[in-house]
Design a protein around this motif. Structure first.
Motif, PDB file in Angstrom:
ATOM      1  N   GLN A   3      42.851  42.753  34.253  1.00 10.44           N
ATOM      2  CA  GLN A   3      43.529  42.249  33.059  1.00 10.44           C
ATOM      3  C   GLN A   3      42.578  42.291  31.876  1.00 10.44           C
ATOM      4  OE1 GLN A   3      44.584  38.348  34.481  1.00 10.44           O
ATOM      5  NE2 GLN A   3      46.642  39.042  35.001  1.00 10.44           N
ATOM      6  N   HIS A   4      43.143  42.352  30.689  1.00 11.39           N
ATOM      7  CA  HIS A   4      42.388  42.316  29.424  1.00 11.39           C
ATOM      8  C   HIS A   4      41.278  43.364  29.392  1.00 11.39           C
ATOM      9  CE1 HIS A   4      44.566  38.706  28.393  1.00 11.39           C
ATOM     10  NE2 HIS A   4      44.212  38.170  29.544  1.00 11.39           N
ATOM     11  N   GLU A  50      33.766  43.832  49.092  1.00 10.60           N
ATOM     12  CA  GLU A  50      35.067  44.254  49.627  1.00 10.60           C
ATOM     13  C   GLU A  50      36.058  44.640  48.521  1.00 10.60           C
ATOM     14  OE1 GLU A  50      34.993  39.722  49.557  1.00 10.60           O
ATOM     15  OE2 GLU A  50      33.679  41.266  50.382  1.00 10.60           O
ATOM     16  N   ASP A  51      35.818  44.205  47.286  1.00 11.05           N
ATOM     17  CA  ASP A  51      36.693  44.538  46.157  1.00 11.05           C
ATOM     18  C   ASP A  51      36.158  45.692  45.302  1.00 11.05           C
ATOM     19  OD1 ASP A  51      38.449  42.460  46.770  1.00 11.05           O
ATOM     20  OD2 ASP A  51      37.349  41.023  45.535  1.00 11.05           O
ATOM     21  N   LEU A  52      34.922  46.072  45.492  1.00  8.55           N
ATOM     22  CA  LEU A  52      34.260  47.017  44.598  1.00  8.55           C
ATOM     23  C   LEU A  52      34.984  48.367  44.514  1.00  8.55           C
ATOM     24  CD1 LEU A  52      31.896  47.325  42.682  1.00  8.55           C
ATOM     25  CD2 LEU A  52      30.514  48.095  44.612  1.00  8.55           C
ATOM     26  N   GLU A  56      36.663  49.813  41.063  1.00  7.63           N
ATOM     27  CA  GLU A  56      36.201  51.084  40.493  1.00  7.63           C
ATOM     28  C   GLU A  56      37.345  52.071  40.351  1.00  7.63           C
ATOM     29  OE1 GLU A  56      32.880  52.311  42.908  1.00  7.63           O
ATOM     30  OE2 GLU A  56      31.490  51.123  41.713  1.00  7.63           O
ATOM     31  N   LYS A  57      38.239  52.118  41.310  1.00  2.02           N
ATOM     32  CA  LYS A  57      39.402  53.019  41.228  1.00  2.02           C
ATOM     33  C   LYS A  57      40.288  52.640  40.041  1.00  2.02           C
ATOM     34  CE  LYS A  57      43.151  54.872  44.048  1.00  2.02           C
ATOM     35  NZ  LYS A  57      44.380  54.546  43.380  1.00  2.02           N
ATOM     36  N   MET A  58      40.533  51.345  39.851  1.00  2.14           N
ATOM     37  CA  MET A  58      41.363  50.903  38.728  1.00  2.14           C
ATOM     38  C   MET A  58      40.690  51.213  37.393  1.00  2.14           C
ATOM     39  SD  MET A  58      43.233  47.361  39.928  1.00  2.14           S
ATOM     40  CE  MET A  58      41.846  46.546  40.694  1.00  2.14           C
ATOM     41  N   VAL A  59      39.372  51.023  37.309  1.00  2.00           N
ATOM     42  CA  VAL A  59      38.643  51.326  36.075  1.00  2.00           C
ATOM     43  C   VAL A  59      38.740  52.815  35.768  1.00  2.00           C
ATOM     44  CG1 VAL A  59      36.349  51.443  35.025  1.00  2.00           C
ATOM     45  CG2 VAL A  59      37.084  49.349  36.164  1.00  2.00           C
ATOM     46  N   MET A  63      40.345  54.386  32.378  1.00  2.00           N
ATOM     47  CA  MET A  63      39.559  55.249  31.493  1.00  2.00           C
ATOM     48  C   MET A  63      40.236  56.606  31.320  1.00  2.00           C
ATOM     49  SD  MET A  63      37.119  53.527  30.236  1.00  2.00           S
ATOM     50  CE  MET A  63      35.986  54.730  29.566  1.00  2.00           C
ATOM     51  N   LEU A  64      40.788  57.146  32.386  1.00  2.00           N
ATOM     52  CA  LEU A  64      41.515  58.414  32.269  1.00  2.00           C
ATOM     53  C   LEU A  64      42.689  58.282  31.307  1.00  2.00           C
ATOM     54  CD1 LEU A  64      41.568  59.721  35.932  1.00  2.00           C
ATOM     55  CD2 LEU A  64      40.520  60.831  33.969  1.00  2.00           C
TER      56      LEU A  64
END
Length: 69
Positions: A3-4, A50-52, A56-59, A63-64
């Motif tokens: 979020q944000h 466990e969330d990394l 990273e995939k969401m970031v 960005m794309l």
């Protein structure tokens, strides 16, 4: 879910790739540098191990959508 999500160039010359990003994930604020090769360097704290991969995939997807589209 992230979020944000905010991003801004690391350099005044916007032709040089690299961005400062910030966002909230699980009610925790994170800040990082996103580099042209797709690497993410978290500043201060990083998400739990466990969330990394999920973060990273969401970031990368954000960005794309915002920068590379």
């Amino acid at each position: 879910m992230i979020q944000h999500f905010h991003f801004k160039p690391l350099y005044e010359n916007k032709q040089l790739p690299g961005w400062f990003i910030s966002f909230f994930y699980k009610q925790q604020r994170y800040q990082a540098e996103y580099h042209k090769d797709g690497s993410i360097r978290f500043i201060d704290a990083s998400p739990a191990e466990e969330d990394l991969a999920v973060v990273e995939k969401m970031v990368h997807e954000l960005m794309l959508f915002h920068v590379y589209d």
